[in-house]
Scaffold this active site. Structure first.
Site, PDB file in Angstrom:
ATOM      1  N   LYS A 262       0.936  -1.144  -0.100  1.00 57.28           N
ATOM      2  CA  LYS A 262      -0.138  -0.041   0.102  1.00 57.28           C
ATOM      3  C   LYS A 262       0.669   1.280  -0.018  1.00 57.28           C
ATOM      4  CE  LYS A 262      -0.916   0.846   4.791  1.00 57.28           C
ATOM      5  NZ  LYS A 262      -1.761   0.913   5.898  1.00 57.28           N
ATOM      6  N   ASP A 263       2.212   1.129   0.345  1.00 59.74           N
ATOM      7  CA  ASP A 263       3.019   2.345   0.368  1.00 59.74           C
ATOM      8  C   ASP A 263       3.941   2.776  -0.876  1.00 59.74           C
ATOM      9  OD1 ASP A 263       2.308   2.750   3.051  1.00 59.74           O
ATOM     10  OD2 ASP A 263       4.107   1.630   3.942  1.00 59.74           O
TER      11      ASP A 263
ATOM     12  N   ARG B 169      -6.970   9.312   3.401  1.00 61.03           N
ATOM     13  CA  ARG B 169      -8.100   8.433   3.311  1.00 61.03           C
ATOM     14  C   ARG B 169      -8.943   8.217   4.733  1.00 61.03           C
ATOM     15  NH1 ARG B 169      -8.825   3.249   5.196  1.00 61.03           N
ATOM     16  NH2 ARG B 169      -6.295   2.914   5.570  1.00 61.03           N
ATOM     17  N   ARG B 170      -7.941   7.743   5.893  1.00 61.74           N
ATOM     18  CA  ARG B 170      -8.673   7.681   7.229  1.00 61.74           C
ATOM     19  C   ARG B 170      -9.334   8.850   7.625  1.00 61.74           C
ATOM     20  NH1 ARG B 170      -3.556   4.076   8.951  1.00 61.74           N
ATOM     21  NH2 ARG B 170      -4.558   1.903   8.523  1.00 61.74           N
TER      22      ARG B 170
ATOM     23  N   ARG C 164       2.177  10.654  12.938  1.00 65.74           N
ATOM     24  CA  ARG C 164       2.965   9.873  12.227  1.00 65.74           C
ATOM     25  C   ARG C 164       3.910   9.044  12.988  1.00 65.74           C
ATOM     26  NH1 ARG C 164       7.045  12.317   8.328  1.00 65.74           N
ATOM     27  NH2 ARG C 164       7.186  10.067   8.000  1.00 65.74           N
TER      28      ARG C 164
ATOM     29  N   ARG D 279       2.621   5.222  17.760  1.00 72.72           N
ATOM     30  CA  ARG D 279       1.046   5.733  17.599  1.00 72.72           C
ATOM     31  C   ARG D 279       0.526   5.012  18.547  1.00 72.72           C
ATOM     32  NH1 ARG D 279      -0.198   4.582  11.619  1.00 72.72           N
ATOM     33  NH2 ARG D 279       1.547   3.266  11.522  1.00 72.72           N
TER      34      ARG D 279
ATOM     35  N   CYS E 101      -0.731  11.733  -3.517  1.00 74.43           N
ATOM     36  CA  CYS E 101      -0.701  11.324  -2.057  1.00 74.43           C
ATOM     37  C   CYS E 101      -1.882  12.096  -1.184  1.00 74.43           C
ATOM     38  CB  CYS E 101       0.440  11.539  -1.278  1.00 74.43           C
ATOM     39  SG  CYS E 101       1.149  13.327  -1.669  1.00 74.43           S
TER      40      CYS E 101
END
Length: 306
Positions: free
Chosen positions: A85-86, A131-132, A149, A155, A240
């Protein structure tokens, strides 16, 4: 460079985060089962060096891959291991997505609250994902998405110390690290990122022996889903900053169901599309879903596509 006659050891490249190293071990184990030895080189990326600024300020997804791409092109490593996904939709010239491992749990997990509904009004929810943030704003416009981040441990610590009330993490990453945390979010209501839960391995397009070795560990069903999901990203021409969620799933012999959502950056507007098509042509299915999203996109959503 790996000699085609004695292709027994592959030099893997990876970021040095705990999750990246765990995924590299998975690739090494798969290759060992196929009869290949491996060595590992860790590569620090721009995203690792700068953990404060938003990714959009650093250049987007390339901050996780540029240095590994260059190591491949320079012949310093034979294959680069990524969270797919990155990885940018278009790889640099001379590189290909050679293989993917079987997909793990593709869902997001909410950490810090049992459900989205349980978040208190005004709660601060940490994320660096457009997105989130957009998905959250669409469903809970009364809470605040704030930049967060760092690796998984960082996190989780920010939730624990109260810096944020909650955050989102990929279920696959937590599972690979052996961390039981958070509540899975149902993809029927909260779609994940394209290729979430997939470990991808990039290699040079002309490295025939390496490509042959990696083909032996490639999971065809997962690779098919990845091609469909990445074709949606390519079709919308986003960046992005684009808030897009995509997920493909097999629905029967030879068929693939592909669903996608596209949001305005503030989460106020959303369009979606779902189609079922031939799993033998996932790229065409992805392109069709992208076309449907663009046809329905509002001016605010179109503006976010750059």
């Amino acid at each position: 460079m790996l000699d085609s006659a004695v292709a027994t050891t592959l030099r893997l490249g990876s970021r040095g985060s705990p999750l990246a190293l765990a995924q590299s071990r998975m690739v090494a184990e798969a290759l060992a089962a196929a009869g290949f030895g491996t060595s590992l080189a860790t590569v620090e990326t721009a995203g690792d060096r700068d953990r404060a600024r938003p990714l959009v300020a650093l250049g987007g997804k390339a901050v996780w891959t540029k240095e590994l791409d260059q190591a491949l092109l320079d012949g310093k490593i034979d294959a680069a291991v990524h969270s797919l996904k990155d990885v940018e939709t278009k790889l640099p010239d001379g590189l290909v997505l050679a293989a993917v491992l079987p997909r793990a749990d593709p869902r997001d997990r909410l950490v810090g609250a049992g459900t989205l509904a349980a978040l208190a009004p005004g709660a601060r929810v940490g994320t660096s994902s457009p997105r989130r943030a957009a998905q959250l704003a669409f469903r809970r416009p009364d809470v605040e998405a704030v930049l967060l981040r760092g690796n998984v441990a960082t996190r989780l610590a920010r939730v624990e110390d109260g810096t944020v009330a909650a955050t989102f993490l990929a279920a696959a990453g937590l599972d690979r690290l052996g961390i039981a945390a958070g509540t899975p979010l149902d993809p029927a209501d909260w779609l994940p990122a394209a290729s979430q839960g997939i470990v991808g391995i990039a290699a040079r397009a002309d490295a025939d022996a390496v490509l042959a070795a990696l083909a032996g560990i490639d999971d065809p069903e997962t690779h098919c889903a990845a091609r469909a999901e990445r074709a949606v990203l390519a079709g919308i021409g986003g960046s992005c900053r684009t808030a897009i969620a995509v997920h493909a799933s097999a629905t029967g012999t030879g068929m693939l169901r592909l669903r996608a959502e596209l949001y305005s950056p503030d989460g106020a507007e959303r369009v979606d599309a779902v189609q079922t098509g031939d799993a033998n042509d996932p790229t065409a299915l992805g392109a069709a879903v992208a076309e449907a999203l663009l046809a329905a996109a509002t001016p605010a959503i179109r503006a976010s596509l750059g």
